[in-house]
Scaffold this motif. Structure first.
Motif, short mmCIF file in Angstrom:
data_model
loop_
_atom_site.label_atom_id
_atom_site.label_comp_id
_atom_site.label_asym_id
_atom_site.label_seq_id
_atom_site.Cartn_x
_atom_site.Cartn_y
_atom_site.Cartn_z
N ASN A 82 0.83 -1.20 0.00
CA ASN A 82 0.00 0.00 0.00
C ASN A 82 0.86 1.26 0.00
OD1 ASN A 82 -2.43 -1.37 -0.08
ND2 ASN A 82 -2.66 -1.40 2.14
N ASN A 83 1.98 1.24 0.72
CA ASN A 83 2.89 2.38 0.73
C ASN A 83 3.50 2.61 -0.65
OD1 ASN A 83 2.44 2.88 3.43
ND2 ASN A 83 4.23 1.73 4.11
N GLN A 84 3.90 1.53 -1.31
CA GLN A 84 4.45 1.65 -2.66
C GLN A 84 3.41 2.17 -3.63
OE1 GLN A 84 5.92 -2.26 -3.55
NE2 GLN A 84 7.94 -1.84 -2.69
N LEU A 85 2.19 1.70 -3.49
CA LEU A 85 1.10 2.15 -4.36
C LEU A 85 0.82 3.63 -4.15
CD1 LEU A 85 -0.98 1.26 -6.45
CD2 LEU A 85 -2.50 0.67 -4.57
N GLU A 86 0.84 4.07 -2.91
CA GLU A 86 0.61 5.49 -2.61
C GLU A 86 1.74 6.35 -3.18
OE1 GLU A 86 -1.43 8.69 -1.60
OE2 GLU A 86 -2.18 6.65 -1.38
N ASP A 87 2.98 5.88 -3.08
CA ASP A 87 4.11 6.61 -3.67
C ASP A 87 3.95 6.73 -5.18
OD1 ASP A 87 5.23 6.90 -1.17
OD2 ASP A 87 6.67 5.25 -1.43
N LEU A 88 3.52 5.65 -5.81
CA LEU A 88 3.31 5.67 -7.25
C LEU A 88 2.21 6.65 -7.64
CD1 LEU A 88 4.13 4.44 -9.96
CD2 LEU A 88 2.45 2.64 -9.55
N ARG A 89 1.15 6.67 -6.86
CA ARG A 89 0.06 7.63 -7.12
C ARG A 89 0.56 9.06 -7.03
NH1 ARG A 89 -4.37 4.74 -3.36
NH2 ARG A 89 -4.99 3.11 -4.81
N GLU A 90 1.36 9.35 -6.03
CA GLU A 90 1.91 10.69 -5.88
C GLU A 90 2.76 11.07 -7.08
OE1 GLU A 90 3.96 11.50 -2.24
OE2 GLU A 90 2.36 10.61 -1.03
N GLN A 91 3.58 10.15 -7.56
CA GLN A 91 4.44 10.43 -8.71
C GLN A 91 3.61 10.71 -9.96
OE1 GLN A 91 7.10 7.11 -9.05
NE2 GLN A 91 8.28 7.68 -7.25
N VAL A 92 2.55 9.93 -10.15
CA VAL A 92 1.68 10.14 -11.31
C VAL A 92 0.97 11.48 -11.19
CG1 VAL A 92 -0.40 9.32 -12.48
CG2 VAL A 92 1.39 7.71 -11.86
N ASP A 93 0.51 11.82 -10.00
CA ASP A 93 -0.17 13.10 -9.78
C ASP A 93 0.76 14.28 -10.08
OD1 ASP A 93 -2.53 11.88 -9.10
OD2 ASP A 93 -2.23 12.08 -6.93
N ILE A 94 2.05 14.09 -9.85
CA ILE A 94 3.01 15.15 -10.13
C ILE A 94 3.31 15.22 -11.62
CG2 ILE A 94 5.43 15.83 -9.82
CD1 ILE A 94 5.18 14.67 -6.94
N MET A 95 3.47 14.07 -12.27
CA MET A 95 3.88 14.04 -13.68
C MET A 95 2.75 14.34 -14.66
SD MET A 95 6.66 10.92 -13.91
CE MET A 95 5.37 9.78 -14.26
#
Length: 85
Positions: free
Chosen positions: A34-47
């Protein structure tokens, strides 16, 4: 010279009756996922906004330099939507 090791009171007394049990192995592993998934979501939201802006700028330049027509861009967007479905 020997050094004394200080042991905290919590360790000496052991686990109290009111303390929560440790999470099971499956839940801990799931938490990491879940932590990795949340990090990925943040990266996508930024990019994503930056990518959208770059695509818009590219489309603008293509139209300005008359390398394609507006209808070509609309057709290309429609093609991408069909591929996504």
């Amino acid at each position: 010279m020997a050094t004394k090791k200080i042991v905290s009171r919590n360790r000496v007394e052991g686990r109290g009756a009111g303390q929560a049990k440790k999470k099971s192995l499956a839940k801990r592993g799931n938490s990491g996922f879940n932590n990795q998934l949340e990090d990925l979501r943040e990266q996508v939201d930024i990019m994503l906004p930056e990518m959208t802006a770059r695509i818009a700028a590219l489309e603008h330049l293509l139209l300005e330099k008359q390398l394609c027509r507006r209808e070509d861009l609309i057709d290309a967007r429609q093609f991408v939507r069909m591929q996504e479905a």
